[in-house]
Scaffold this motif. Structure first.
Motif, PDB file in Angstrom:
ATOM      1  N   ASN A  96       0.837  -1.214   0.000  1.00 48.61           N
ATOM      2  CA  ASN A  96       0.000   0.000   0.000  1.00 48.61           C
ATOM      3  C   ASN A  96       0.866   1.255   0.000  1.00 48.61           C
ATOM      4  OD1 ASN A  96      -2.354  -1.483  -0.037  1.00 48.61           O
ATOM      5  ND2 ASN A  96      -2.605  -1.474   2.187  1.00 48.61           N
ATOM      6  N   HIS A  97       1.971   1.191   0.732  1.00 48.06           N
ATOM      7  CA  HIS A  97       2.885   2.330   0.740  1.00 48.06           C
ATOM      8  C   HIS A  97       3.399   2.624  -0.669  1.00 48.06           C
ATOM      9  CE1 HIS A  97       6.859   4.163   0.654  1.00 48.06           C
ATOM     10  NE2 HIS A  97       6.351   4.963   1.570  1.00 48.06           N
ATOM     11  N   ARG A  98       3.835   1.590  -1.355  1.00 48.43           N
ATOM     12  CA  ARG A  98       4.380   1.793  -2.720  1.00 48.43           C
ATOM     13  C   ARG A  98       3.302   2.310  -3.677  1.00 48.43           C
ATOM     14  NH1 ARG A  98       8.054   0.994   0.604  1.00 48.43           N
ATOM     15  NH2 ARG A  98       9.661  -0.600   0.284  1.00 48.43           N
ATOM     16  N   LEU A  99       2.059   1.840  -3.489  1.00 44.10           N
ATOM     17  CA  LEU A  99       0.968   2.345  -4.337  1.00 44.10           C
ATOM     18  C   LEU A  99       0.738   3.835  -4.069  1.00 44.10           C
ATOM     19  CD1 LEU A  99      -1.635  -0.584  -4.004  1.00 44.10           C
ATOM     20  CD2 LEU A  99      -0.353   0.004  -6.072  1.00 44.10           C
ATOM     21  N   CYS A 100       0.765   4.204  -2.790  1.00 44.10           N
ATOM     22  CA  CYS A 100       0.584   5.629  -2.432  1.00 44.10           C
ATOM     23  C   CYS A 100       1.767   6.447  -2.921  1.00 44.10           C
ATOM     24  CB  CYS A 100       0.441   5.792  -0.924  1.00 44.10           C
ATOM     25  SG  CYS A 100      -1.079   5.124  -0.249  1.00 44.10           S
ATOM     26  N   PHE A 101       2.973   5.903  -2.752  1.00 46.87           N
ATOM     27  CA  PHE A 101       4.184   6.603  -3.218  1.00 46.87           C
ATOM     28  C   PHE A 101       4.097   6.849  -4.730  1.00 46.87           C
ATOM     29  CE2 PHE A 101       8.444   5.642  -5.140  1.00 46.87           C
ATOM     30  CZ  PHE A 101       9.013   6.891  -4.928  1.00 46.87           C
ATOM     31  N   ASN A 102       3.622   5.847  -5.463  1.00 46.03           N
ATOM     32  CA  ASN A 102       3.514   6.012  -6.914  1.00 46.03           C
ATOM     33  C   ASN A 102       2.515   7.116  -7.270  1.00 46.03           C
ATOM     34  OD1 ASN A 102       4.173   4.909  -9.693  1.00 46.03           O
ATOM     35  ND2 ASN A 102       1.951   4.744  -9.695  1.00 46.03           N
ATOM     36  N   LEU A 103       1.384   7.099  -6.561  1.00 46.60           N
ATOM     37  CA  LEU A 103       0.331   8.079  -6.864  1.00 46.60           C
ATOM     38  C   LEU A 103       0.752   9.497  -6.454  1.00 46.60           C
ATOM     39  CD1 LEU A 103      -2.653   8.484  -7.786  1.00 46.60           C
ATOM     40  CD2 LEU A 103      -3.332   8.053  -5.431  1.00 46.60           C
ATOM     41  N   THR A 153       8.120  -6.723  -1.846  1.00 46.55           N
ATOM     42  CA  THR A 153       8.505  -8.048  -1.327  1.00 46.55           C
ATOM     43  C   THR A 153       9.416  -8.707  -2.373  1.00 46.55           C
ATOM     44  OG1 THR A 153       6.788  -9.394  -2.397  1.00 46.55           O
ATOM     45  CG2 THR A 153       6.148  -8.275  -0.343  1.00 46.55           C
ATOM     46  N   ASP A 154       9.747  -9.979  -2.138  1.00 46.40           N
ATOM     47  CA  ASP A 154      10.560 -10.674  -3.140  1.00 46.40           C
ATOM     48  C   ASP A 154       9.733 -11.153  -4.329  1.00 46.40           C
ATOM     49  OD1 ASP A 154      13.224 -10.447  -2.333  1.00 46.40           O
ATOM     50  OD2 ASP A 154      12.899 -11.905  -0.724  1.00 46.40           O
ATOM     51  N   ASN A 155       8.450 -10.950  -4.257  1.00 44.43           N
ATOM     52  CA  ASN A 155       7.566 -11.330  -5.375  1.00 44.43           C
ATOM     53  C   ASN A 155       6.930 -10.086  -5.987  1.00 44.43           C
ATOM     54  OD1 ASN A 155       7.550 -14.357  -5.009  1.00 44.43           O
ATOM     55  ND2 ASN A 155       6.914 -13.676  -2.981  1.00 44.43           N
ATOM     56  N   VAL A 156       6.459 -10.285  -7.205  1.00 43.52           N
ATOM     57  CA  VAL A 156       5.713  -9.196  -7.839  1.00 43.52           C
ATOM     58  C   VAL A 156       4.428  -8.954  -7.059  1.00 43.52           C
ATOM     59  CG1 VAL A 156       4.165  -8.844  -9.809  1.00 43.52           C
ATOM     60  CG2 VAL A 156       6.574  -9.212 -10.191  1.00 43.52           C
ATOM     61  N   THR A 157       4.132  -7.694  -6.817  1.00 39.97           N
ATOM     62  CA  THR A 157       2.851  -7.330  -6.196  1.00 39.97           C
ATOM     63  C   THR A 157       2.158  -6.309  -7.100  1.00 39.97           C
ATOM     64  OG1 THR A 157       3.693  -5.425  -4.968  1.00 39.97           O
ATOM     65  CG2 THR A 157       3.871  -7.591  -3.883  1.00 39.97           C
ATOM     66  N   ILE A 158       0.937  -5.967  -6.761  1.00 41.21           N
ATOM     67  CA  ILE A 158       0.205  -4.988  -7.571  1.00 41.21           C
ATOM     68  C   ILE A 158       0.965  -3.658  -7.644  1.00 41.21           C
ATOM     69  CG2 ILE A 158      -2.119  -5.962  -7.427  1.00 41.21           C
ATOM     70  CD1 ILE A 158      -2.674  -4.150  -5.027  1.00 41.21           C
ATOM     71  N   ALA A 159       1.812  -3.383  -6.662  1.00 41.25           N
ATOM     72  CA  ALA A 159       2.575  -2.122  -6.694  1.00 41.25           C
ATOM     73  C   ALA A 159       3.571  -2.103  -7.852  1.00 41.25           C
ATOM     74  CB  ALA A 159       3.305  -1.920  -5.371  1.00 41.25           C
ATOM     75  N   ASP A 160       4.144  -3.271  -8.170  1.00 39.93           N
ATOM     76  CA  ASP A 160       5.090  -3.302  -9.293  1.00 39.93           C
ATOM     77  C   ASP A 160       4.400  -2.953 -10.607  1.00 39.93           C
ATOM     78  OD1 ASP A 160       7.740  -4.384  -8.115  1.00 39.93           O
ATOM     79  OD2 ASP A 160       6.212  -5.706  -7.274  1.00 39.93           O
ATOM     80  N   PHE A 161       3.138  -3.345 -10.758  1.00 34.94           N
ATOM     81  CA  PHE A 161       2.429  -3.024 -12.002  1.00 34.94           C
ATOM     82  C   PHE A 161       2.413  -1.504 -12.217  1.00 34.94           C
ATOM     83  CE2 PHE A 161      -0.354  -7.012 -11.142  1.00 34.94           C
ATOM     84  CZ  PHE A 161       0.646  -7.837 -11.622  1.00 34.94           C
ATOM     85  N   GLN A 162       2.156  -0.770 -11.141  1.00 35.90           N
ATOM     86  CA  GLN A 162       2.117   0.699 -11.259  1.00 35.90           C
ATOM     87  C   GLN A 162       3.513   1.280 -11.483  1.00 35.90           C
ATOM     88  OE1 GLN A 162      -0.481   2.380 -11.674  1.00 35.90           O
ATOM     89  NE2 GLN A 162      -2.049   2.135 -10.127  1.00 35.90           N
ATOM     90  N   LEU A 163       4.466   0.813 -10.689  1.00 34.35           N
ATOM     91  CA  LEU A 163       5.809   1.404 -10.759  1.00 34.35           C
ATOM     92  C   LEU A 163       6.482   1.102 -12.103  1.00 34.35           C
ATOM     93  CD1 LEU A 163       6.625   0.557  -7.065  1.00 34.35           C
ATOM     94  CD2 LEU A 163       6.679   2.885  -7.986  1.00 34.35           C
ATOM     95  N   VAL A 164       6.209  -0.087 -12.661  1.00 35.63           N
ATOM     96  CA  VAL A 164       6.790  -0.423 -13.969  1.00 35.63           C
ATOM     97  C   VAL A 164       6.209   0.481 -15.064  1.00 35.63           C
ATOM     98  CG1 VAL A 164       6.786  -2.186 -15.795  1.00 35.63           C
ATOM     99  CG2 VAL A 164       7.530  -2.790 -13.504  1.00 35.63           C
ATOM    100  N   THR A 165       4.892   0.693 -15.024  1.00 35.46           N
ATOM    101  CA  THR A 165       4.312   1.523 -16.091  1.00 35.46           C
ATOM    102  C   THR A 165       4.763   2.978 -15.957  1.00 35.46           C
ATOM    103  OG1 THR A 165       2.247   1.883 -14.883  1.00 35.46           O
ATOM    104  CG2 THR A 165       2.265   0.087 -16.458  1.00 35.46           C
ATOM    105  N   ALA A 166       4.973   3.427 -14.721  1.00 31.56           N
ATOM    106  CA  ALA A 166       5.495   4.797 -14.551  1.00 31.56           C
ATOM    107  C   ALA A 166       6.918   4.877 -15.109  1.00 31.56           C
ATOM    108  CB  ALA A 166       5.480   5.174 -13.073  1.00 31.56           C
ATOM    109  N   THR A 167       7.720   3.848 -14.823  1.00 30.02           N
ATOM    110  CA  THR A 167       9.122   3.869 -15.251  1.00 30.02           C
ATOM    111  C   THR A 167       9.245   3.781 -16.770  1.00 30.02           C
ATOM    112  OG1 THR A 167       9.663   2.806 -13.146  1.00 30.02           O
ATOM    113  CG2 THR A 167      11.386   2.799 -14.835  1.00 30.02           C
ATOM    114  N   MET A 168       8.311   3.055 -17.407  1.00 28.19           N
ATOM    115  CA  MET A 168       8.414   2.940 -18.873  1.00 28.19           C
ATOM    116  C   MET A 168       8.269   4.298 -19.567  1.00 28.19           C
ATOM    117  SD  MET A 168       5.469   3.357 -20.708  1.00 28.19           S
ATOM    118  CE  MET A 168       3.686   3.107 -20.568  1.00 28.19           C
TER     119      MET A 168
END
Ligand SMILES: N[C@@H](CCC(=O)N[C@@H](CS)C(=O)NCC(=O)O)C(=O)O
Length: 230
Positions: A96-103, A153-168
């Motif tokens: 949740n932190h990473r999702l908020c950080f992304n937003l 975490t060591d696995n992909v989470t929903i936060a990675d989906f957001q952070l990857v699309t931002a990075t692209m």
């Protein structure tokens, strides 16, 4: 078909949700919202999302926007494994932190620097560049402190989906972020380990890259917030 996603083909939040639907192997109808034509400015779309933003999820008549909320809903409603959106309190807090950080920061600053000047009458400025570096530096620090392969975490989470699309978006304009070594490593790992998900992101990245070279003509658009290039 119970699930419908209203999505824009090069929109990072839309592509984050598309990755989630793919990861969860969910069948859904995809409605392509044409941003250039202003499909999201209509009265009809406003009923789906008063913010007039894309994406919107429709689950059998239950409609809402905000891609983070959509990701959380999908991962909770259709749990495929215990890793995508962990139940463990601390792991979930970090997701949740990473999702908020992304937003609030990461995608916000990147989109102000990358996307706004492509689509609207804004310039890339020393300030927008500085904010992009701050976003990258923050993310690099989180990866370093957490010591995990993925964002939370060591696995992909929903936060990675957001952070990857931002990075692209950065890759789309050939923005070199290799000095943020852990961000670079995380991004490369994701592409390698999740090629099917990356394909979804890559299509959007290529579109943005084309628009960077030939910005779209949106002079017909009357935007409630952004100045339109004439
Ligand atoms: N916070 C929203 C942001 C969505 C967003 O910014 N969508 C863009 C397209 S990528 C949009 O609809 N913009 C409307 C506009 O600029 O008129 C979310 O995460 O879903």
């Amino acid at each position: 078909m119970p699930l419908t996603l209203y999505s824009v083909s090069d929109g990072p939040p839309s592509l984050a949700v598309q990755q989630c639907l793919k990861y969860l192997n969910l069948e859904y109808s995809l409605v392509n919202v044409d941003f250039g034509r202003g499909d999201h400015m209509t009265k009809e779309f406003e009923l789906k999302n008063p913010q007039k933003e894309i994406p919107v999820l429709d689950d059998n008549g239950f409609q809402f926007g905000e891609s983070n909320a959509i990701l959380q809903y999908l991962a909770d409603k259709y749990p495929k494994d215990s890793t995508l959106y962990p139940k463990d309190l601390k792991e979930r807090a970090l997701v949740n932190h990473r999702l908020c950080f992304n937003l609030s920061t990461y995608y916000r600053y990147i989109s102000e620097h990358v996307m706004a000047p492509i689509f609207f009458d804004y310039k890339r400025t020393p300030l927008s560049l500085k904010k992009t570096h701050i976003a990258l530096s923050n993310f690099n620090t989180y990866l370093k402190r957490n010591g995990t392969k993925y964002a939370a975490t060591d696995n992909v989470t929903i936060a990675d989906f957001q952070l990857v699309t931002a990075t692209m978006c950065l890759e789309a304009i050939d923005f070199n972020f290799s000095e943020y070594d852990l961000v670079q490593q995380w991004y490369d790992t994701y592409k390698q380990e999740y090629p099917e998900l990356w394909k979804i992101v890559e299509r959007g990245m290529k579109e943005i890259s084309e628009f960077e070279k030939n910005p779209p003509d949106l002079s017909h658009m009357v935007h409630p917030i952004h100045p339109v290039r004439k």
